[in-house]
Every structure is written in structure tokens, then in C-alpha cells.
Design a protein around this motif. Structure first.
Motif, PDB file in Angstrom:
ATOM      1  N   GLY A  90      23.892  40.379  -7.846  1.00  0.00           N
ATOM      2  CA  GLY A  90      22.634  40.735  -8.485  1.00  0.00           C
ATOM      3  C   GLY A  90      21.380  40.331  -7.749  1.00  0.00           C
ATOM      4  N   SER A  91      21.528  39.721  -6.575  1.00  0.00           N
ATOM      5  CA  SER A  91      20.345  39.310  -5.822  1.00  0.00           C
ATOM      6  C   SER A  91      20.710  39.177  -4.348  1.00  0.00           C
ATOM      7  CB  SER A  91      19.826  37.967  -6.353  1.00  0.00           C
ATOM      8  OG  SER A  91      20.565  36.894  -5.815  1.00  0.00           O
ATOM      9  N   PHE A 141      24.981  35.859  -8.465  1.00  0.00           N
ATOM     10  CA  PHE A 141      23.979  35.754  -7.409  1.00  0.00           C
ATOM     11  C   PHE A 141      24.335  36.654  -6.232  1.00  0.00           C
ATOM     12  CE2 PHE A 141      23.474  31.873  -9.828  1.00  0.00           C
ATOM     13  CZ  PHE A 141      22.101  31.792  -9.964  1.00  0.00           C
ATOM     14  N   ALA A 186      20.042  36.485  -2.708  1.00  0.00           N
ATOM     15  CA  ALA A 186      19.914  35.052  -2.459  1.00  0.00           C
ATOM     16  C   ALA A 186      21.024  34.461  -1.607  1.00  0.00           C
ATOM     17  CB  ALA A 186      19.826  34.300  -3.785  1.00  0.00           C
ATOM     18  N   THR A 191      14.872  42.876  -2.049  1.00  0.00           N
ATOM     19  CA  THR A 191      14.215  41.575  -2.124  1.00  0.00           C
ATOM     20  C   THR A 191      13.167  41.528  -3.221  1.00  0.00           C
ATOM     21  OG1 THR A 191      12.559  42.228  -0.518  1.00  0.00           O
ATOM     22  CG2 THR A 191      14.535  41.149   0.333  1.00  0.00           C
ATOM     23  N   GLY A 192      12.833  42.639  -3.819  1.00  0.00           N
ATOM     24  CA  GLY A 192      11.818  42.653  -4.863  1.00  0.00           C
ATOM     25  C   GLY A 192      10.437  42.903  -4.331  1.00  0.00           C
ATOM     26  N   LEU A 211      20.891  45.665  -0.945  1.00  0.00           N
ATOM     27  CA  LEU A 211      20.178  44.498  -1.462  1.00  0.00           C
ATOM     28  C   LEU A 211      18.684  44.736  -1.429  1.00  0.00           C
ATOM     29  CD1 LEU A 211      22.153  41.536   0.098  1.00  0.00           C
ATOM     30  CD2 LEU A 211      22.330  42.479  -2.193  1.00  0.00           C
ATOM     31  N   THR A 227      15.671  32.836  -0.437  1.00  0.00           N
ATOM     32  CA  THR A 227      15.308  34.223  -0.238  1.00  0.00           C
ATOM     33  C   THR A 227      14.067  34.492  -1.085  1.00  0.00           C
ATOM     34  OG1 THR A 227      17.621  34.788   0.061  1.00  0.00           O
ATOM     35  CG2 THR A 227      16.125  36.595  -0.382  1.00  0.00           C
ATOM     36  N   ASN A 287      11.039  34.120  -4.800  1.00  0.00           N
ATOM     37  CA  ASN A 287      11.895  33.429  -5.760  1.00  0.00           C
ATOM     38  C   ASN A 287      11.150  32.189  -6.247  1.00  0.00           C
ATOM     39  OD1 ASN A 287      13.896  32.112  -7.197  1.00  0.00           O
ATOM     40  ND2 ASN A 287      15.517  32.617  -5.740  1.00  0.00           N
TER      41      ASN A 287
END
Length: 182
Positions: free
Chosen positions: A28-29, A25, A31, A179-180, A177, A146, A149
Motif C-alpha cells: 500500500g505504499s 506497507f 515505504a 509517492t503521493g 508505486l 520515503t 511521510n
């Protein structure tokens, strides 16, 4: 083959397993809001910080097939002593704030190894964590998510959380990072 999952109080010897669940986590994210995976020693320090708050682990033990010979378990983190037992996830609480008005409020977190997502384990961990927090006299439990999700939003909604605030742009300041939504 399935597994039997038991939720119990975390021990300091579980810190490496907790780190292995948490690490993906962090790397890879966005979060966790962390830039580096905490060391095992740092996790132990968090577990024993004052005030001492609950840390729980979900440990999975493989069920035996009819021939009685285990043929593996879902990816998790070895429990460090018992063959086939893995740390499937964990939940913990931390102080919500330093000021006196926050003394009966905590932040809660739950993290699961990838093979244990979408099995109801997050809800089970939170139910046990909330029961322990109530027994200790805590009145308010908060969690940060975050966005986007949807899985975490679903878990937290099912656990009784309601949205309170959105802090746009926080994750954007952490190098590397995404957030998508950018």
C-alpha cells in the motif's frame, strides 16, 4: 477496551506476525522499496542473518473489562498461541553497508499495525532497539524515509534522527508505486 503492550525480543515464531504487520506497507505504499511481501521464511532468514542484530516485537494483550470477559482487541496480528495477544509492531536493525568502515553502523526500521499508530509505540520500540544496539557497541544508526511521510518524519525526529540526504526518483522506478507527489 484497551491493551497492555510489551516489547520483547522477537522469536522466529513471530515471523508470520511480522509479515502481517509489514505486508500492508509493501502493498500500500512505497515505504519499503519492496515489490512483493517477503515470505515468512524470508523474514526468518532476515532475523537470523549474520551479523545477528536485534529484532523486537510489540505484543498487545487486551485488558479485561469489569466483567472479566475480553471483547476483542484492536486490529493487529494474532500472536499464534495466546488468545487475544497480537503483534502490534516491530523494530529491527540491519547492516548499513558491506565495507569495513560501516561495521559499527546499522539501519533501523519500525513498522506498526494501523490500529497502533500515534500511541508512542514507535518511540518505545526505537528506544529499546537503540539501547540494545549501544550494548552491542554500535555507534551509528540510520533510517530511510520515503517522502512525503509526515508521521514517519515526526517519529524519526522525536527519536533523534536528523536529515542527511534525499535521494529523488528512487521510488519512481518501482512499477505501480506512487509517492503521493505525482
Amino acid at each position: 477496551m484497551g491493551s497492555v503492550v510489551r516489547i520483547r525480543a522477537a522469536r522466529l515464531s513471530d515471523a508470520a506476525g511480522i509479515q502481517a504487520v509489514y505486508g500492508p506497507f509493501v502493498t500500500g505504499s512505497p515505504a519499503t522499496f519492496e515489490e512483493e511481501i517477503p515470505t515468512v521464511e524470508a523474514i526468518r532468514a532476515r532475523m537470523t542473518a549474520v551479523p545477528r542484530l536485534p529484532w523486537l516485537v510489540a505484543e498487545a494483550t487486551p485488558t479485561l473489562p469489569s466483567d472479566g470477559v475480553p471483547d476483542g482487541v484492536p486490529d493487529g496480528v494474532p500472536d499464534g498461541g495466546r488468545a487475544g495477544v497480537v503483534i502490534a509492531g516491530y523494530a529491527c536493525a540491519a547492516p548499513h553497508g558491506q565495507r569495513a568502515a560501516y561495521r559499527w553502523s546499522v539501519n533501523a526500521s519500525v513498522y506498526l499495525a494501523a490500529a497502533f499508530h500515534r500511541r508512542g509505540l514507535g518511540r518505545r520500540l526505537y528506544a529499546r532497539l537503540f539501547a540494545e544496539l549501544r550494548a552491542l557497541g554500535y555507534l551509528n544508526v540510520y533510517a530511510g524515509i520515503t517522502l512525503p511521510n509526515p508521521a514517519s518524519v515526526g517519529l524519526h525526529t522525536a527519536a533523534g534522527f536528523t536529515p542527511v540526504a534525499v535521494y529523488p526518483g528512487i521510488v519512481d522506478i518501482l512499477p505501480g508505486l506512487k509517492t503521493g507527489d505525482s
